[in-house]
Design a protein around this motif. Sequence first.
Motif, short mmCIF file in Angstrom:
data_model
loop_
_atom_site.label_atom_id
_atom_site.label_comp_id
_atom_site.label_asym_id
_atom_site.label_seq_id
_atom_site.Cartn_x
_atom_site.Cartn_y
_atom_site.Cartn_z
N ALA A 298 5.79 16.96 6.39
CA ALA A 298 5.73 15.68 7.32
C ALA A 298 4.69 14.60 6.72
N GLU A 299 3.68 14.87 6.14
CA GLU A 299 2.67 14.25 5.90
C GLU A 299 3.16 13.44 4.36
N ARG A 300 3.60 14.21 3.41
CA ARG A 300 4.26 13.55 2.24
C ARG A 300 5.25 12.57 2.58
N SER A 301 6.21 12.92 3.41
CA SER A 301 7.44 12.08 3.67
C SER A 301 6.87 10.74 4.21
N LEU A 302 6.05 10.81 5.18
CA LEU A 302 5.40 9.78 5.94
C LEU A 302 4.79 8.97 4.90
N LEU A 303 3.62 9.43 4.11
CA LEU A 303 2.89 8.36 3.14
C LEU A 303 3.90 7.97 2.28
N ALA A 304 5.16 8.58 1.65
CA ALA A 304 6.03 8.05 0.79
C ALA A 304 6.66 6.92 1.38
N TYR A 305 7.02 6.99 2.52
CA TYR A 305 7.91 5.95 3.47
C TYR A 305 6.99 4.80 3.54
N GLY B 193 4.20 3.77 1.82
CA GLY B 193 3.81 3.44 0.52
C GLY B 193 4.72 2.43 -0.04
N ALA B 194 6.18 2.96 0.09
CA ALA B 194 7.41 2.28 -0.67
C ALA B 194 7.53 0.88 0.26
N ASN B 195 7.48 0.98 1.67
CA ASN B 195 8.06 -0.08 2.25
C ASN B 195 6.73 -1.07 2.85
N PHE B 196 5.76 -0.68 2.77
CA PHE B 196 4.45 -1.31 3.05
C PHE B 196 3.34 -1.26 2.00
N PRO B 197 3.81 -1.64 0.83
CA PRO B 197 2.88 -1.30 -0.32
C PRO B 197 1.24 -2.09 -0.16
N GLU B 198 1.40 -2.93 0.51
CA GLU B 198 0.00 -3.68 0.57
C GLU B 198 -0.89 -3.48 1.75
#
Length: 156
Positions: free
Chosen positions: A70-77, A79-84
């Motif tokens: 859960a943690e990695r899928s959330l942080l990847a999402y 990070g990819a969609n709100f990189p700033e």
Amino acid sequence: MQDHRGIEKLDWDELSPMEMELLISAEEALTKAYAPYSGFQVGAATRLIDGQVFTSNNQENVSFPVGVCAERSLLAYVGANFPETPPEALAIAAKRKGENESAYVTPCGLCRQAILETENRFKKAIKILILMPERKVVRISGVRELLPLSFNDLTD
């Protein structure tokens, strides 16, 4: 009660309303987990610094290493969609299928390293909230409390 450096064990009523909201979001997310093999459902929620809240859950696969926490899928999402936009807090909740009580869980080693990468990316610690049995909560000031000997040679 302070346990170790930046790790506190708290009762539910000691949390701020924002912390409670984030943990409730993680609990709701775990109900959507795909965990047919382990029966262990994990939900995660993060609040970005601009106030947006996002959730995710574990997704298992019959080929065991293909599943995602859960943690990695959330942080990847995020990070990819709100990189700033850095995350300011991450809440985690887990239950065993068919049980009502929260399960004791902490991020696995892969997730700890992923959280550290996110902290390094934004040069900002992420508060971690973990829901425990009996509505107890562990509040951690940042992942370095859980990963003191991290793989970090490329950034330090």
